[in-house]
Design a protein around this motif. Structure first.
Motif, mmCIF file in Angstrom:
data_model
loop_
_atom_site.group_PDB
_atom_site.id
_atom_site.type_symbol
_atom_site.label_atom_id
_atom_site.label_comp_id
_atom_site.label_asym_id
_atom_site.label_seq_id
_atom_site.Cartn_x
_atom_site.Cartn_y
_atom_site.Cartn_z
ATOM 1 N N SER A 162 14.118 -0.452 -9.351
ATOM 2 C CA SER A 162 15.126 -1.511 -9.396
ATOM 3 C C SER A 162 14.511 -2.833 -9.827
ATOM 4 O O SER A 162 13.290 -3.006 -9.869
ATOM 5 N N TYR A 163 15.373 -3.794 -10.133
ATOM 6 C CA TYR A 163 14.921 -5.122 -10.529
ATOM 7 C C TYR A 163 14.167 -5.815 -9.404
ATOM 8 O O TYR A 163 13.317 -6.666 -9.656
ATOM 9 N N SER A 164 14.473 -5.469 -8.165
ATOM 10 C CA SER A 164 13.862 -6.149 -7.021
ATOM 11 C C SER A 164 12.513 -5.557 -6.646
ATOM 12 O O SER A 164 11.895 -5.989 -5.684
ATOM 13 N N GLU A 165 12.047 -4.561 -7.404
ATOM 14 C CA GLU A 165 10.797 -3.883 -7.087
ATOM 15 C C GLU A 165 9.815 -4.029 -8.247
ATOM 16 O O GLU A 165 10.217 -4.062 -9.409
ATOM 17 N N ASN A 166 8.546 -4.119 -7.918
ATOM 18 C CA ASN A 166 7.512 -4.237 -8.933
ATOM 19 C C ASN A 166 6.358 -3.298 -8.613
ATOM 20 O O ASN A 166 6.084 -3.002 -7.457
ATOM 21 N N LEU A 167 5.691 -2.863 -9.672
ATOM 22 C CA LEU A 167 4.488 -2.071 -9.492
ATOM 23 C C LEU A 167 3.289 -3.001 -9.475
ATOM 24 O O LEU A 167 3.306 -4.073 -10.072
ATOM 25 N N SER A 168 2.228 -2.589 -8.791
ATOM 26 C CA SER A 168 1.023 -3.409 -8.744
ATOM 27 C C SER A 168 0.332 -3.398 -10.107
ATOM 28 O O SER A 168 0.600 -2.542 -10.956
ATOM 29 N N GLN A 169 -0.583 -4.333 -10.304
ATOM 30 C CA GLN A 169 -1.247 -4.498 -11.596
ATOM 31 C C GLN A 169 -2.028 -3.256 -12.022
ATOM 32 O O GLN A 169 -2.160 -2.982 -13.214
ATOM 33 N N ASN A 170 -2.531 -2.517 -11.050
ATOM 34 C CA ASN A 170 -3.338 -1.344 -11.394
ATOM 35 C C ASN A 170 -2.531 -0.047 -11.361
ATOM 36 O O ASN A 170 -3.083 1.039 -11.242
ATOM 37 N N PRO A 215 0.816 -1.226 0.000
ATOM 38 C CA PRO A 215 0.000 0.000 0.000
ATOM 39 C C PRO A 215 0.848 1.273 0.000
ATOM 40 O O PRO A 215 0.496 2.257 -0.653
ATOM 41 N N THR A 216 1.977 1.257 0.739
ATOM 42 C CA THR A 216 2.855 2.422 0.765
ATOM 43 C C THR A 216 3.499 2.635 -0.594
ATOM 44 O O THR A 216 3.608 3.776 -1.078
ATOM 45 N N LYS A 217 3.927 1.539 -1.246
ATOM 46 C CA LYS A 217 4.486 1.638 -2.604
ATOM 47 C C LYS A 217 3.463 2.226 -3.564
ATOM 48 O O LYS A 217 3.782 3.123 -4.357
ATOM 49 N N ASP A 218 2.240 1.684 -3.518
ATOM 50 C CA ASP A 218 1.205 2.143 -4.441
ATOM 51 C C ASP A 218 0.922 3.633 -4.267
ATOM 52 O O ASP A 218 0.746 4.368 -5.243
ATOM 53 N N ALA A 219 0.867 4.077 -3.007
ATOM 54 C CA ALA A 219 0.601 5.490 -2.743
ATOM 55 C C ALA A 219 1.744 6.355 -3.257
ATOM 56 O O ALA A 219 1.517 7.426 -3.852
ATOM 57 N N LEU A 220 2.993 5.916 -3.057
ATOM 58 C CA LEU A 220 4.148 6.670 -3.530
ATOM 59 C C LEU A 220 4.168 6.734 -5.049
ATOM 60 O O LEU A 220 4.409 7.790 -5.636
#
Length: 281
Positions: A260-268, A238-243
């Motif tokens: 980075s390679y170790s991070e992903n965005l949510s589907q939406n 949730p914090t990632k999505d908000a940022l």
């Protein structure tokens, strides 16, 4: 004093202090709500890394320290805690495929877009000790060549850690083997101790500023490119999505977000995938 007694004394001095469930939760909630960092599964990390410092500060228990921290909210103490609980680790040419994509695809696109105003807007968010924004500058200077002076390529570089930014502003580093030889010559001065100092023209292209990514993003200009690599690994989804939502609002139409390679965005996510860890609005 016997060996056994010495061993016991050392254990009391250097073993991690105990933290109650209530104090652990108080600290986790405070750090997450104010700085986005999720420490809910890092109890051992907290006690292990903070116990020696808390003892040096004169506290005999975590409870007293946490109470003091939440009441005073001293900026220097909070920075100290964040430095100890997160890793300000970065280096030149990190995740080089991103930088090559930046050189081959993004820079030419930005130059085409900004032929009239000749102003680029790039943000290194969570810049740590400064290698990333300096690296970006070198790619820009290399691409623009003699025309670089005609362009405003200044990069905003922010971090929550004042200590990291102090180091970044000095621009003194040990260089990796992957650093191109001609870049060592053009963009660095070698020091007697074997380290290298970034040349003034590159240092002057980076504007360092403390900034908490949990705060509203209200900079004067919207950004063509935001680099935020190896920062969101400390955040829950949730914090990632908000940022990412705030990043989206802070980029121009067609702007880029590099993570980075170790991070992903949510589907939406509002960004569209381009390549691994590179997204375009």
């Amino acid at each position: 004093m016997s060996i056994e007694a010495n061993a016991g004394h050392a254990g009391n001095s250097f073993s991690p202090m105990l933290i109650s469930d209530a104090d652990f939760q108080r600290m986790v909630t405070f750090i997450k709500s104010n700085y986005g960092i999720d420490l809910s599964h890092k109890r051992q990390l907290i006690t292990g890394r903070l116990s020696p410092t808390i003892r040096k500060m004169g506290y005999s228990s975590f409870s007293d320290f946490v109470t003091h921290l939440l009441e005073k909210k001293d900026a220097d103490e909070i920075t100290m805690i964040l430095n100890k609980l997160t890793t300000n680790y970065t280096f030149f040419m990190r995740e080089q495929e991103h930088l090559e994509y930046f050189r081959q695809r993004i820079i030419p696109d930005l130059i085409r877009r900004h032929q009239r105003d000749k102003v680029l807007s790039i943000w290194s968010a969570g810049c740590s000790s400064g290698e990333e924004p300096y690296n970006i500058t070198m790619y820009l200077f290399d691409y623009l060549g003699t025309q670089a002076r005609q362009w405003d390529t200044r990069i905003l570089a922010t971090d929550i850690s004042a200590n990291a930014l102090t180091s970044a502003k000095k621009g003194i580093y040990e260089l990796p083997e992957t650093m191109p030889t001609d870049w060592k010559r053009k963009y660095f001065t070698k020091n007697p101790d074997g380290t290298y100092t970034v040349v003034p023209s590159v240092r002057d292209n980076v504007i360092f500023q403390t900034f908490n990514l949990m705060n509203p993003i209200n900079f004067r200009r919207k950004f063509d490119v935001i680099f935020c690599r190896n920062v969101m690994i400390y955040f829950d989804q949730p914090t990632k999505d908000a940022l990412v939502g705030r990043f989206y609002d802070a980029t121009v139409p067609g702007g880029y977000l590099l993570i980075s390679y170790s991070e992903n965005l949510s589907q939406n996510s509002p960004y569209h995938r381009l390549t691994t860890a590179t997204f375009q609005k």
